[in-house]
Design a protein around this motif. Sequence first.
Motif, PDB file in Angstrom:
ATOM      1  N   GLY A 134      16.093  27.926 -12.626  1.00 22.64           N
ATOM      2  CA  GLY A 134      14.747  27.391 -12.515  1.00 22.64           C
ATOM      3  C   GLY A 134      14.641  26.819 -11.110  1.00 22.64           C
ATOM      4  O   GLY A 134      15.073  25.692 -10.853  1.00 22.64           O
ATOM      5  N   ALA A 135      14.106  27.592 -10.206  1.00 22.31           N
ATOM      6  CA  ALA A 135      14.318  27.370  -8.772  1.00 22.31           C
ATOM      7  C   ALA A 135      13.857  26.012  -8.260  1.00 22.31           C
ATOM      8  O   ALA A 135      14.657  25.209  -7.774  1.00 22.31           O
ATOM      9  N   TRP A 136      12.568  25.758  -8.350  1.00 23.02           N
ATOM     10  CA  TRP A 136      12.016  24.612  -7.632  1.00 23.02           C
ATOM     11  C   TRP A 136      12.469  23.285  -8.206  1.00 23.02           C
ATOM     12  O   TRP A 136      12.541  22.289  -7.475  1.00 23.02           O
ATOM     13  N   GLN A 137      12.810  23.223  -9.481  1.00 23.52           N
ATOM     14  CA  GLN A 137      13.304  21.973 -10.052  1.00 23.52           C
ATOM     15  C   GLN A 137      14.829  21.877  -9.963  1.00 23.52           C
ATOM     16  O   GLN A 137      15.429  20.903 -10.398  1.00 23.52           O
ATOM     17  N   GLY A 138      15.486  22.909  -9.410  1.00 24.80           N
ATOM     18  CA  GLY A 138      16.913  22.849  -9.169  1.00 24.80           C
ATOM     19  C   GLY A 138      17.773  22.903 -10.414  1.00 24.80           C
ATOM     20  O   GLY A 138      18.808  22.247 -10.481  1.00 24.80           O
ATOM     21  N   GLN A 139      17.390  23.736 -11.377  1.00 26.37           N
ATOM     22  CA  GLN A 139      18.142  23.798 -12.630  1.00 26.37           C
ATOM     23  C   GLN A 139      18.806  25.159 -12.831  1.00 26.37           C
ATOM     24  O   GLN A 139      18.290  26.189 -12.391  1.00 26.37           O
ATOM     25  N   LEU A 140      19.962  25.130 -13.510  1.00 24.26           N
ATOM     26  CA  LEU A 140      20.659  26.337 -13.903  1.00 24.26           C
ATOM     27  C   LEU A 140      20.922  26.273 -15.402  1.00 24.26           C
ATOM     28  O   LEU A 140      21.350  25.236 -15.913  1.00 24.26           O
ATOM     29  N   PHE A 141      20.671  27.385 -16.082  1.00 25.53           N
ATOM     30  CA  PHE A 141      20.819  27.443 -17.533  1.00 25.53           C
ATOM     31  C   PHE A 141      21.743  28.583 -17.933  1.00 25.53           C
ATOM     32  O   PHE A 141      21.753  29.635 -17.291  1.00 25.53           O
ATOM     33  N   ASN A 142      22.490  28.359 -19.007  1.00 24.21           N
ATOM     34  CA  ASN A 142      23.210  29.440 -19.665  1.00 24.21           C
ATOM     35  C   ASN A 142      22.380  29.886 -20.870  1.00 24.21           C
ATOM     36  O   ASN A 142      21.898  29.057 -21.648  1.00 24.21           O
ATOM     37  N   ILE A 143      22.228  31.210 -21.002  1.00 23.47           N
ATOM     38  CA  ILE A 143      21.484  31.790 -22.127  1.00 23.47           C
ATOM     39  C   ILE A 143      22.463  32.622 -22.934  1.00 23.47           C
ATOM     40  O   ILE A 143      23.083  33.549 -22.405  1.00 23.47           O
ATOM     41  N   ASP A 144      22.621  32.303 -24.219  1.00 24.37           N
ATOM     42  CA  ASP A 144      23.561  33.073 -25.020  1.00 24.37           C
ATOM     43  C   ASP A 144      22.910  34.361 -25.537  1.00 24.37           C
ATOM     44  O   ASP A 144      21.735  34.641 -25.256  1.00 24.37           O
ATOM     45  N   GLY A 145      23.668  35.143 -26.286  1.00 21.13           N
ATOM     46  CA  GLY A 145      23.181  36.437 -26.752  1.00 21.13           C
ATOM     47  C   GLY A 145      21.994  36.359 -27.684  1.00 21.13           C
ATOM     48  O   GLY A 145      21.289  37.355 -27.883  1.00 21.13           O
ATOM     49  N   ASP A 146      21.744  35.169 -28.263  1.00 19.26           N
ATOM     50  CA  ASP A 146      20.595  34.982 -29.153  1.00 19.26           C
ATOM     51  C   ASP A 146      19.404  34.343 -28.450  1.00 19.26           C
ATOM     52  O   ASP A 146      18.404  34.018 -29.097  1.00 19.26           O
ATOM     53  N   GLY A 147      19.512  34.130 -27.144  1.00 14.32           N
ATOM     54  CA  GLY A 147      18.412  33.540 -26.383  1.00 14.32           C
ATOM     55  C   GLY A 147      18.393  32.024 -26.387  1.00 14.32           C
ATOM     56  O   GLY A 147      17.417  31.416 -25.932  1.00 14.32           O
ATOM     57  N   ASN A 148      19.453  31.389 -26.890  1.00 13.91           N
ATOM     58  CA  ASN A 148      19.519  29.930 -26.878  1.00 13.91           C
ATOM     59  C   ASN A 148      19.860  29.420 -25.481  1.00 13.91           C
ATOM     60  O   ASN A 148      20.740  29.961 -24.814  1.00 13.91           O
ATOM     61  N   LYS A 149      19.184  28.364 -25.046  1.00 12.98           N
ATOM     62  CA  LYS A 149      19.331  27.829 -23.703  1.00 12.98           C
ATOM     63  C   LYS A 149      20.252  26.610 -23.686  1.00 12.98           C
ATOM     64  O   LYS A 149      20.193  25.760 -24.580  1.00 12.98           O
ATOM     65  N   LYS A 150      21.071  26.524 -22.645  1.00  6.70           N
ATOM     66  CA  LYS A 150      21.871  25.337 -22.403  1.00  6.70           C
ATOM     67  C   LYS A 150      21.803  24.993 -20.919  1.00  6.70           C
ATOM     68  O   LYS A 150      22.110  25.830 -20.065  1.00  6.70           O
ATOM     69  N   LEU A 151      21.398  23.774 -20.610  1.00  8.16           N
ATOM     70  CA  LEU A 151      21.322  23.347 -19.215  1.00  8.16           C
ATOM     71  C   LEU A 151      22.725  23.161 -18.662  1.00  8.16           C
ATOM     72  O   LEU A 151      23.512  22.363 -19.174  1.00  8.16           O
ATOM     73  N   LEU A 152      23.056  23.917 -17.613  1.00  3.00           N
ATOM     74  CA  LEU A 152      24.358  23.780 -16.968  1.00  3.00           C
ATOM     75  C   LEU A 152      24.362  22.658 -15.937  1.00  3.00           C
ATOM     76  O   LEU A 152      25.325  21.893 -15.832  1.00  3.00           O
ATOM     77  N   ILE A 153      23.291  22.575 -15.173  1.00  2.00           N
ATOM     78  CA  ILE A 153      23.235  21.590 -14.097  1.00  2.00           C
ATOM     79  C   ILE A 153      21.788  21.361 -13.684  1.00  2.00           C
ATOM     80  O   ILE A 153      20.961  22.274 -13.764  1.00  2.00           O
ATOM     81  N   ASP A 154      21.477  20.139 -13.288  1.00  2.00           N
ATOM     82  CA  ASP A 154      20.150  19.794 -12.788  1.00  2.00           C
ATOM     83  C   ASP A 154      20.331  19.130 -11.426  1.00  2.00           C
ATOM     84  O   ASP A 154      20.815  18.002 -11.331  1.00  2.00           O
ATOM     85  N   LEU A 155      19.937  19.851 -10.378  1.00  2.00           N
ATOM     86  CA  LEU A 155      20.090  19.348  -9.011  1.00  2.00           C
ATOM     87  C   LEU A 155      18.786  18.771  -8.470  1.00  2.00           C
ATOM     88  O   LEU A 155      18.671  18.494  -7.289  1.00  2.00           O
ATOM     89  N   GLY A 156      17.829  18.590  -9.361  1.00  2.00           N
ATOM     90  CA  GLY A 156      16.525  18.104  -8.937  1.00  2.00           C
ATOM     91  C   GLY A 156      16.561  16.735  -8.284  1.00  2.00           C
ATOM     92  O   GLY A 156      15.827  16.470  -7.321  1.00  2.00           O
ATOM     93  N   LYS A 157      17.417  15.846  -8.804  1.00  3.30           N
ATOM     94  CA  LYS A 157      17.489  14.504  -8.223  1.00  3.30           C
ATOM     95  C   LYS A 157      18.004  14.535  -6.794  1.00  3.30           C
ATOM     96  O   LYS A 157      17.724  13.634  -6.002  1.00  3.30           O
ATOM     97  N   GLU A 158      18.770  15.557  -6.472  1.00  3.64           N
ATOM     98  CA  GLU A 158      19.285  15.713  -5.108  1.00  3.64           C
ATOM     99  C   GLU A 158      18.358  16.572  -4.253  1.00  3.64           C
ATOM    100  O   GLU A 158      18.678  16.892  -3.107  1.00  3.64           O
ATOM    101  N   LYS A 159      17.232  16.952  -4.830  1.00  2.00           N
ATOM    102  CA  LYS A 159      16.219  17.758  -4.139  1.00  2.00           C
ATOM    103  C   LYS A 159      16.802  19.076  -3.642  1.00  2.00           C
ATOM    104  O   LYS A 159      16.513  19.529  -2.529  1.00  2.00           O
ATOM    105  N   ILE A 160      17.651  19.694  -4.480  1.00  2.00           N
ATOM    106  CA  ILE A 160      18.257  20.976  -4.161  1.00  2.00           C
ATOM    107  C   ILE A 160      17.580  22.060  -4.994  1.00  2.00           C
ATOM    108  O   ILE A 160      17.449  21.927  -6.209  1.00  2.00           O
TER     109      ILE A 160
END
Length: 278
Positions: A222-248
């Motif tokens: 999720g580019a502009w908010q600086g987030q990376l997600f893992n999506i499993d085979g069933d489409g379930n989302k898990k937030l891996l990291i949120d770099l938004g506070k660092e403005k990355i």
Amino acid sequence: MKKIILILFTTLIPAITFSQNITKIWESDSLFLKPESALYDSSKQVLYISNINGEYLAKDGNGFISMLKTNGKIEVLKWVDGLDNPQGMGLYKKKLYVADLNRVVQINTKTAKIEKVYHVENAIFLNDITTDTNGDIYVSDCFGNKIYKISDGKINVWCESGFLSKPNGLLCTKENLLVLNMQSKTAYAINKLTKKSHQIFSGIDNLDGIVSNGKNGYIVSGAWQGQLFNIDGDGNKKLLIDLGKEKIITADIEYIANDNLLIVPTLDKTVLGFRLTY
């Protein structure tokens, strides 16, 4: 935030652990100029990095492609230059394909020369590229709500369906083309033969890059908010990291499964490397 000191590049470099699954292991030198996309070339064991180097959508000739080692060291900053707004890239048999506004540039990776340009008159903002195992090249037009296909040396509209909503990231699987929609915050799978489609997941802002996680699932940014997600085979989302506070910003990512190495261009001056554990 927990800091751990690791020995890397024969010097001490801080590695920041954000969760039990992802650890920052390196950050490149601050020489990139709006790095947008990363793509791994296993034959050379290097990463290609597209640099916009200018205003978005400007035809200024300032854009270039860099070569980056997997340890975060820049091998060649301006490997190929003279592009306008290079975005996503695809690789097939020593040919690198780069989305560059209203054209796709084909680069010979042996000679670092542009050997062919596919001009698309009606394209507005060609964004991402993915290659199929048979050599077909798929290209998203984010603002034109189309997906183009390069096959047998020609480029044509492949998909113009209503579910496309600022299509950005693309990924080919064995049967489907996966598409990330920035506007509707959805991801779809389109069967490459029948073009029948179904939704994979929804609810992530500013969808940009998508790569296989090597575990029957995907990693998306999720580019502009600086987030990376893992999506499993069933489409379930898990937030891996949120770099938004660092403005990355987390732009068009790459993942090297054999090394569990996730590459994140920041659209600023650096590229980041993260180690994933499952």
